[in-house]
Design a protein around this motif. Structure first.
Motif, short mmCIF file in Angstrom:
data_model
loop_
_atom_site.label_atom_id
_atom_site.label_comp_id
_atom_site.label_asym_id
_atom_site.label_seq_id
_atom_site.Cartn_x
_atom_site.Cartn_y
_atom_site.Cartn_z
N MET A 1 0.85 -1.17 0.00
CA MET A 1 0.00 0.00 0.00
C MET A 1 0.89 1.23 0.00
SD MET A 1 -3.09 1.48 2.34
CE MET A 1 -4.06 0.10 1.98
N ILE A 2 0.43 2.25 -0.69
CA ILE A 2 1.16 3.51 -0.76
C ILE A 2 0.25 4.61 -0.26
CG2 ILE A 2 2.23 5.16 -2.33
CD1 ILE A 2 2.99 2.70 -4.00
N GLU A 3 0.75 5.39 0.68
CA GLU A 3 0.00 6.51 1.25
C GLU A 3 0.77 7.79 0.97
OE1 GLU A 3 -1.96 4.27 5.05
OE2 GLU A 3 0.09 5.00 5.24
N VAL A 4 0.04 8.83 0.54
CA VAL A 4 0.65 10.12 0.24
C VAL A 4 0.13 11.13 1.26
CG1 VAL A 4 0.95 11.91 -1.52
CG2 VAL A 4 0.73 9.51 -2.21
N TYR A 5 1.07 11.87 1.87
CA TYR A 5 0.74 12.86 2.90
C TYR A 5 1.24 14.23 2.46
CZ TYR A 5 0.06 8.81 5.90
OH TYR A 5 -0.38 7.62 6.42
N ASN A 6 0.54 15.29 2.88
CA ASN A 6 1.02 16.64 2.61
C ASN A 6 2.03 17.05 3.70
OD1 ASN A 6 -0.53 17.35 4.86
ND2 ASN A 6 -2.12 18.37 3.67
N LEU A 7 2.53 18.26 3.62
CA LEU A 7 3.55 18.71 4.58
C LEU A 7 3.03 18.79 6.01
CD1 LEU A 7 5.50 21.47 2.63
CD2 LEU A 7 6.33 19.26 3.40
N GLU A 8 1.73 18.91 6.17
CA GLU A 8 1.15 18.98 7.51
C GLU A 8 0.90 17.59 8.10
OE1 GLU A 8 -2.31 21.36 6.91
OE2 GLU A 8 -1.16 23.20 6.68
N GLY A 9 1.21 16.56 7.32
CA GLY A 9 1.03 15.20 7.79
C GLY A 9 -0.36 14.64 7.58
N MET A 10 -1.19 15.36 6.84
CA MET A 10 -2.54 14.89 6.57
C MET A 10 -2.54 13.99 5.34
SD MET A 10 -4.56 18.47 7.26
CE MET A 10 -6.09 17.79 6.71
N PRO A 11 -3.21 12.84 5.39
CA PRO A 11 -3.24 11.96 4.22
C PRO A 11 -4.04 12.59 3.09
CG PRO A 11 -4.64 11.10 5.97
CD PRO A 11 -3.94 12.30 6.52
N VAL A 12 -3.50 12.50 1.87
CA VAL A 12 -4.20 13.04 0.70
C VAL A 12 -4.60 11.94 -0.27
CG1 VAL A 12 -3.23 15.35 0.85
CG2 VAL A 12 -2.02 13.61 -0.43
N SER A 13 -3.92 10.80 -0.26
CA SER A 13 -4.25 9.71 -1.17
C SER A 13 -3.73 8.38 -0.64
CB SER A 13 -3.64 9.94 -2.55
OG SER A 13 -4.17 11.08 -3.15
N LYS A 14 -4.41 7.32 -1.05
CA LYS A 14 -3.94 5.96 -0.76
C LYS A 14 -4.08 5.15 -2.04
CE LYS A 14 -5.05 5.52 4.11
NZ LYS A 14 -5.73 4.73 5.13
N TYR A 15 -3.09 4.32 -2.30
CA TYR A 15 -3.10 3.49 -3.50
C TYR A 15 -2.71 2.07 -3.12
CZ TYR A 15 -2.71 8.10 -5.59
OH TYR A 15 -2.92 9.40 -5.91
N ARG A 16 -3.34 1.13 -3.77
CA ARG A 16 -2.95 -0.27 -3.61
C ARG A 16 -1.95 -0.61 -4.70
NH1 ARG A 16 -4.89 -2.75 0.57
NH2 ARG A 16 -6.99 -2.29 1.21
N THR A 17 -0.89 -1.31 -4.32
CA THR A 17 0.11 -1.72 -5.30
C THR A 17 -0.31 -3.03 -5.96
OG1 THR A 17 1.36 -2.86 -3.60
CG2 THR A 17 2.01 -0.61 -4.09
#
Length: 56
Positions: A1-17
């Motif tokens: 799984m891949i999770e993308v966070y902004n600079l404030e640490g808030m999640p913006v996206s999740k992707y399944r590999t």
């Protein structure tokens, strides 16, 4: 799984590999993320990796 966070640490996206665990940055293209700096957390069976990502 891949999770993308902004600079404030808030999640913006999740992707399944894929089942084989492969992932390329082109997988994030066209996902609607605005230009900026993000942190990417990649969870794999042998551990977790975190990297900085610049989208422009």
């Amino acid at each position: 799984m891949i999770e993308v966070y902004n600079l404030e640490g808030m999640p913006v996206s999740k992707y399944r590999t894929q089942e084989d665990g492969s992932f390329t940055l082109s997988d994030l293209k066209g996902k609607g993320l605005p230009c900026g700096i993000y942190f990417v957390r990649i969870k794999r069976p042998h551990g977790t990796e975190t990297a900085k990502l610049l989208i422009c």
